[in-house]
Design a protein around this motif. Structure first.
Motif, PDB file in Angstrom:
ATOM      1  N   LEU A  63       0.859  -1.177   0.000  1.00  0.00           N
ATOM      2  CA  LEU A  63       0.000   0.000   0.000  1.00  0.00           C
ATOM      3  C   LEU A  63       0.895   1.227   0.000  1.00  0.00           C
ATOM      4  O   LEU A  63       1.715   1.390   0.899  1.00  0.00           O
ATOM      5  N   VAL A  64       0.756   2.090  -1.011  1.00  0.00           N
ATOM      6  CA  VAL A  64       1.604   3.267  -1.134  1.00  0.00           C
ATOM      7  C   VAL A  64       0.739   4.516  -1.063  1.00  0.00           C
ATOM      8  O   VAL A  64      -0.305   4.598  -1.715  1.00  0.00           O
ATOM      9  N   GLY A  65       1.188   5.484  -0.272  1.00  0.00           N
ATOM     10  CA  GLY A  65       0.477   6.753  -0.168  1.00  0.00           C
ATOM     11  C   GLY A  65       1.424   7.854   0.248  1.00  0.00           C
ATOM     12  O   GLY A  65       2.620   7.636   0.453  1.00  0.00           O
ATOM     13  N   TRP A  66       0.884   9.048   0.373  1.00  0.00           N
ATOM     14  CA  TRP A  66       1.647  10.210   0.821  1.00  0.00           C
ATOM     15  C   TRP A  66       0.673  11.180   1.460  1.00  0.00           C
ATOM     16  O   TRP A  66      -0.534  11.097   1.267  1.00  0.00           O
ATOM     17  N   GLY A  67       1.232  12.091   2.234  1.00  0.00           N
ATOM     18  CA  GLY A  67       0.382  13.062   2.910  1.00  0.00           C
ATOM     19  C   GLY A  67      -0.516  12.397   3.940  1.00  0.00           C
ATOM     20  O   GLY A  67      -0.178  11.373   4.530  1.00  0.00           O
ATOM     21  N   ALA A  68      -1.688  12.972   4.135  1.00  0.00           N
ATOM     22  CA  ALA A  68      -2.628  12.470   5.143  1.00  0.00           C
ATOM     23  C   ALA A  68      -3.122  11.066   4.832  1.00  0.00           C
ATOM     24  O   ALA A  68      -3.566  10.343   5.720  1.00  0.00           O
ATOM     25  N   GLN A  69      -3.040  10.652   3.587  1.00  0.00           N
ATOM     26  CA  GLN A  69      -3.548   9.338   3.188  1.00  0.00           C
ATOM     27  C   GLN A  69      -2.760   8.185   3.808  1.00  0.00           C
ATOM     28  O   GLN A  69      -3.279   7.085   3.950  1.00  0.00           O
ATOM     29  N   VAL A  70      -1.544   8.428   4.216  1.00  0.00           N
ATOM     30  CA  VAL A  70      -0.724   7.385   4.829  1.00  0.00           C
ATOM     31  C   VAL A  70      -1.388   6.854   6.094  1.00  0.00           C
ATOM     32  O   VAL A  70      -1.404   5.642   6.345  1.00  0.00           O
ATOM     33  N   HIS A  71      -1.969   7.727   6.889  1.00  0.00           N
ATOM     34  CA  HIS A  71      -2.630   7.318   8.124  1.00  0.00           C
ATOM     35  C   HIS A  71      -3.855   6.453   7.833  1.00  0.00           C
ATOM     36  O   HIS A  71      -4.118   5.483   8.541  1.00  0.00           O
ATOM     37  N   ILE A  72      -4.589   6.787   6.782  1.00  0.00           N
ATOM     38  CA  ILE A  72      -5.762   6.015   6.385  1.00  0.00           C
ATOM     39  C   ILE A  72      -5.331   4.629   5.898  1.00  0.00           C
ATOM     40  O   ILE A  72      -5.961   3.621   6.225  1.00  0.00           O
ATOM     41  N   LEU A  73      -4.253   4.568   5.134  1.00  0.00           N
ATOM     42  CA  LEU A  73      -3.724   3.279   4.670  1.00  0.00           C
ATOM     43  C   LEU A  73      -3.312   2.401   5.844  1.00  0.00           C
ATOM     44  O   LEU A  73      -3.583   1.193   5.854  1.00  0.00           O
ATOM     45  N   ALA A  74      -2.664   2.992   6.838  1.00  0.00           N
ATOM     46  CA  ALA A  74      -2.235   2.226   8.014  1.00  0.00           C
ATOM     47  C   ALA A  74      -3.434   1.676   8.781  1.00  0.00           C
ATOM     48  O   ALA A  74      -3.409   0.532   9.256  1.00  0.00           O
ATOM     49  N   GLN A  75      -4.501   2.466   8.869  1.00  0.00           N
ATOM     50  CA  GLN A  75      -5.713   1.994   9.542  1.00  0.00           C
ATOM     51  C   GLN A  75      -6.344   0.838   8.780  1.00  0.00           C
ATOM     52  O   GLN A  75      -6.752  -0.167   9.375  1.00  0.00           O
ATOM     53  N   ALA A  76      -6.431   0.955   7.466  1.00  0.00           N
ATOM     54  CA  ALA A  76      -7.001  -0.116   6.645  1.00  0.00           C
ATOM     55  C   ALA A  76      -6.151  -1.376   6.748  1.00  0.00           C
ATOM     56  O   ALA A  76      -6.692  -2.492   6.825  1.00  0.00           O
ATOM     57  N   ALA A  77      -4.836  -1.220   6.762  1.00  0.00           N
ATOM     58  CA  ALA A  77      -3.937  -2.371   6.884  1.00  0.00           C
ATOM     59  C   ALA A  77      -4.160  -3.096   8.201  1.00  0.00           C
ATOM     60  O   ALA A  77      -4.151  -4.336   8.247  1.00  0.00           O
ATOM     61  N   GLN A  78      -4.374  -2.351   9.246  1.00  0.00           N
ATOM     62  CA  GLN A  78      -4.601  -2.964  10.549  1.00  0.00           C
ATOM     63  C   GLN A  78      -5.921  -3.730  10.568  1.00  0.00           C
ATOM     64  O   GLN A  78      -5.983  -4.844  11.096  1.00  0.00           O
ATOM     65  N   VAL A  79      -6.965  -3.167   9.966  1.00  0.00           N
ATOM     66  CA  VAL A  79      -8.269  -3.831   9.941  1.00  0.00           C
ATOM     67  C   VAL A  79      -8.205  -5.142   9.169  1.00  0.00           C
ATOM     68  O   VAL A  79      -8.667  -6.179   9.650  1.00  0.00           O
ATOM     69  N   VAL A  80      -7.634  -5.124   7.947  1.00  0.00           N
ATOM     70  CA  VAL A  80      -7.593  -6.363   7.152  1.00  0.00           C
ATOM     71  C   VAL A  80      -6.627  -7.385   7.748  1.00  0.00           C
ATOM     72  O   VAL A  80      -6.802  -8.587   7.539  1.00  0.00           O
ATOM     73  N   SER A  81      -5.646  -6.918   8.491  1.00  0.00           N
ATOM     74  CA  SER A  81      -4.739  -7.839   9.166  1.00  0.00           C
ATOM     75  C   SER A  81      -5.495  -8.641  10.221  1.00  0.00           C
ATOM     76  O   SER A  81      -5.357  -9.865  10.301  1.00  0.00           O
ATOM     77  N   LYS A  82      -6.324  -7.961  10.995  1.00  0.00           N
ATOM     78  CA  LYS A  82      -7.076  -8.633  12.052  1.00  0.00           C
ATOM     79  C   LYS A  82      -8.250  -9.436  11.496  1.00  0.00           C
ATOM     80  O   LYS A  82      -8.483 -10.566  11.907  1.00  0.00           O
ATOM     81  N   ALA A  83      -8.989  -8.857  10.555  1.00  0.00           N
ATOM     82  CA  ALA A  83     -10.212  -9.496  10.060  1.00  0.00           C
ATOM     83  C   ALA A  83      -9.953 -10.589   9.036  1.00  0.00           C
ATOM     84  O   ALA A  83     -10.658 -11.599   9.015  1.00  0.00           O
ATOM     85  N   ASP A  84      -8.946 -10.394   8.159  1.00  0.00           N
ATOM     86  CA  ASP A  84      -8.746 -11.312   7.039  1.00  0.00           C
ATOM     87  C   ASP A  84      -7.365 -11.948   6.993  1.00  0.00           C
ATOM     88  O   ASP A  84      -7.046 -12.665   6.041  1.00  0.00           O
ATOM     89  N   SER A  85      -6.529 -11.648   7.957  1.00  0.00           N
ATOM     90  CA  SER A  85      -5.144 -12.143   7.985  1.00  0.00           C
ATOM     91  C   SER A  85      -4.376 -11.769   6.722  1.00  0.00           C
ATOM     92  O   SER A  85      -3.576 -12.559   6.200  1.00  0.00           O
ATOM     93  N   ILE A  86      -4.617 -10.562   6.211  1.00  0.00           N
ATOM     94  CA  ILE A  86      -3.883 -10.042   5.059  1.00  0.00           C
ATOM     95  C   ILE A  86      -2.751  -9.170   5.587  1.00  0.00           C
ATOM     96  O   ILE A  86      -2.989  -8.222   6.338  1.00  0.00           O
ATOM     97  N   SER A  87      -1.537  -9.483   5.188  1.00  0.00           N
ATOM     98  CA  SER A  87      -0.362  -8.758   5.652  1.00  0.00           C
ATOM     99  C   SER A  87      -0.022  -7.643   4.656  1.00  0.00           C
ATOM    100  O   SER A  87       0.445  -7.916   3.543  1.00  0.00           O
ATOM    101  N   CYS A  88      -0.259  -6.407   5.058  1.00  0.00           N
ATOM    102  CA  CYS A  88      -0.053  -5.244   4.181  1.00  0.00           C
ATOM    103  C   CYS A  88       1.245  -4.530   4.521  1.00  0.00           C
ATOM    104  O   CYS A  88       1.514  -4.252   5.681  1.00  0.00           O
TER     105      CYS A  88
END
Length: 181
Positions: A63-88
């Motif tokens: 997942l690649v981003g910049w600016g404020a979007q980086v925080h949103i990407l990190a949140q999404a990565a954490q959710v799919v890691s817990k819910a779907d065991s996807i390592s982002c």
């Protein structure tokens, strides 16, 4: 140089001195609401321009981003890691010109998948350039087509900004769809 840090400690106190000492012409976008809630380290050091920051290590998708979007990407990565065991793996570019081609392509070669997210419109956004370059360099490593999750291709009133900007739910849907490709 074009700077757009997603983290306060990468921004004004670290990237700008590198530009000043390097005598570069610089255009920097900083998010006022980000700098007001995050602390800035007081130690004196510089971040080399064009060097991305690895926010989170992963093995399934980059997942690649910049600016404020980086925080949103990190949140999404954490959710799919817990819910779907996807390592982002989450990468903060920090600078768009120059951007860290080696860091992004190295990550994509490891994960085989790429999702780029930014707040600008989908058409003619910097994400298109990033996807084109990564596709050229990593074509044989890709297990799914690169995906861009961006703003809409239409003018939007500021009051509806939460609908326009890519949020956690849109990113989660795109991550899951890419993983199922």
């Amino acid at each position: 140089m074009f700077l757009m840090p997603g983290h306060c400690s990468s921004g004004i106190s670290r990237l700008v001195p590198a530009c000043i000492y390097g005598l570069f012409a610089v255009l920097m976008f900083a998010f006022r609401y980000r700098t007001s809630v995050e602390g800035v380290p007081v130690t004196d050091y510089q971040i080399p321009l064009g060097q991305a920051r690895l926010v989170r290590e992963g093995t399934d998708i980059t997942l690649v981003g910049w600016g404020a979007q980086v925080h949103i990407l990190a949140q999404a990565a954490q959710v799919v890691s817990k819910a779907d065991s996807i390592s982002c793996e989450v990468v903060d570019l920090r600078t768009l010109i120059p951007w860290d081609v080696a860091a992004v392509t190295g990550s994509v070669q490891k994960t085989g998948r790429l999702l780029v997210s930014h707040e600008a419109a989908l058409t003619s956004g910097f994400g298109a350039e990033l996807v084109a370059e990564v596709t050229k360099r990593c074509f044989l490593n890709l297990e799914a087509p690169p995906v861009r999750v961006c703003g809409a291709d239409t003018p939007f009133p500021l009051v509806f900004e939460p609908l326009y900007l890519p949020g956690v739910e849109r990113l989660i849907d795109a991550i899951r769809a890419t993983m199922q490709y």
